[in-house]
Scaffold this motif. Structure first.
Motif, PDB file in Angstrom:
ATOM      1  N   THR A 112      -2.635 -15.754  11.228  1.00 42.69           N
ATOM      2  CA  THR A 112      -3.898 -15.127  11.855  1.00 42.69           C
ATOM      3  C   THR A 112      -4.198 -16.109  12.871  1.00 42.69           C
ATOM      4  N   ALA A 113      -4.318 -15.213  14.180  1.00 41.42           N
ATOM      5  CA  ALA A 113      -4.521 -15.810  15.444  1.00 41.42           C
ATOM      6  C   ALA A 113      -5.721 -15.627  15.987  1.00 41.42           C
ATOM      7  N   PHE A 114      -6.945 -16.032  15.610  1.00 44.67           N
ATOM      8  CA  PHE A 114      -8.451 -15.752  16.194  1.00 44.67           C
ATOM      9  C   PHE A 114      -8.294 -16.146  17.713  1.00 44.67           C
ATOM     10  N   PHE A 144       0.419 -12.602  13.479  1.00 46.60           N
ATOM     11  CA  PHE A 144       1.641 -12.375  13.632  1.00 46.60           C
ATOM     12  C   PHE A 144       2.096 -12.222  12.258  1.00 46.60           C
ATOM     13  N   PHE A 145       2.586 -10.978  12.055  1.00 44.74           N
ATOM     14  CA  PHE A 145       2.835 -10.275  10.374  1.00 44.74           C
ATOM     15  C   PHE A 145       4.352 -10.977  10.373  1.00 44.74           C
ATOM     16  N   ASP A 152       7.056 -12.248  18.106  1.00 42.72           N
ATOM     17  CA  ASP A 152       6.624 -12.634  19.423  1.00 42.72           C
ATOM     18  C   ASP A 152       5.310 -12.158  19.810  1.00 42.72           C
ATOM     19  N   THR A 153       5.035 -11.078  19.150  1.00 45.68           N
ATOM     20  CA  THR A 153       3.599 -10.553  19.536  1.00 45.68           C
ATOM     21  C   THR A 153       2.711 -10.347  18.291  1.00 45.68           C
ATOM     22  N   THR A 154       1.618 -10.386  18.363  1.00 47.12           N
ATOM     23  CA  THR A 154       0.390 -10.032  17.264  1.00 47.12           C
ATOM     24  C   THR A 154       0.353  -8.473  17.428  1.00 47.12           C
ATOM     25  N   ALA A 155      -0.261  -8.072  15.925  1.00 44.17           N
ATOM     26  CA  ALA A 155      -0.828  -6.764  15.925  1.00 44.17           C
ATOM     27  C   ALA A 155      -1.988  -7.043  15.080  1.00 44.17           C
ATOM     28  N   ILE A 156      -2.980  -6.016  15.215  1.00 51.20           N
ATOM     29  CA  ILE A 156      -4.201  -5.887  14.667  1.00 51.20           C
ATOM     30  C   ILE A 156      -4.281  -5.748  13.275  1.00 51.20           C
ATOM     31  N   ALA A 157      -4.646  -6.722  12.468  1.00 46.53           N
ATOM     32  CA  ALA A 157      -4.660  -6.653  10.821  1.00 46.53           C
ATOM     33  C   ALA A 157      -5.644  -5.430  10.713  1.00 46.53           C
ATOM     34  N   LYS A 158      -5.878  -5.024   9.579  1.00 42.06           N
ATOM     35  CA  LYS A 158      -6.875  -4.138   8.906  1.00 42.06           C
ATOM     36  C   LYS A 158      -8.161  -4.816   8.929  1.00 42.06           C
TER      37      LYS A 158
END
Length: 143
Positions: free
Chosen positions: A41-43, A23-24, A11-17
């Motif tokens: 991926t949520a740009f 949203f992993f 339910d939350t995003t994290a910042i990818a490398k």
């Protein structure tokens, strides 16, 4: 190892490398996957990735919302547009960078990779960052 069906609902995003919110979803770490990962991926408006490639693994992308410019190739010289309903295949080792072409609306894409480690084989290419920023800006304005 006994495999089992796994349901995830991040339910939350994290910042990818690569620098963009994701949203992993499915990976070795989250679901015990052995040969695949899949993320959303949520740009955000005006968002962009860092230039990168995937060491030894292929990527498939499906455009869900918005318009995404994908520059790819050794010097990011090629352009592909990812729009809703578009499938995109990126071979292993191909440098690429993605831009949301809207400064007011988000863009989302579903990505899958034949790499259960997901982020471990992302290789940033800082020497290519900024190379296509002006081109992407021109696409936004239609210039």
């Amino acid at each position: 190892m006994t495999q089992k069906v796994t349901i995830l609902n991040p339910d939350t995003t994290a910042i990818a490398k690569q620098g963009m919110p994701q949203f992993f979803g499915i990976s070795g770490a989250t679901a015990g996957a052995q040969g695949i990962s899949m993320n959303l991926t949520a740009f955000g408006p005006g968002g962009k990735a860092k230039a990168h490639y995937h060491r030894g693994f292929e990527t498939a992308i499906y455009g869900m919302t918005g318009r995404i410019a994908l520059y790819h190739g050794p010097r990011l010289e090629e352009l592909s547009l990812i729009v809703p309903g578009t499938f995109c295949f990126i071979p292993a080792g191909i440098p690429h960078v993605a831009f949301n072409l809207s400064d007011s609306e988000p863009a989302t894409a579903l990505s899958a990779r034949n790499d259960p480690a997901e982020q471990e084989n992302v290789v940033l290419t800082p020497e290519l960052d900024g190379l296509r920023d002006a081109d992407a800006a021109a696409l936004k304005t239609g210039a």
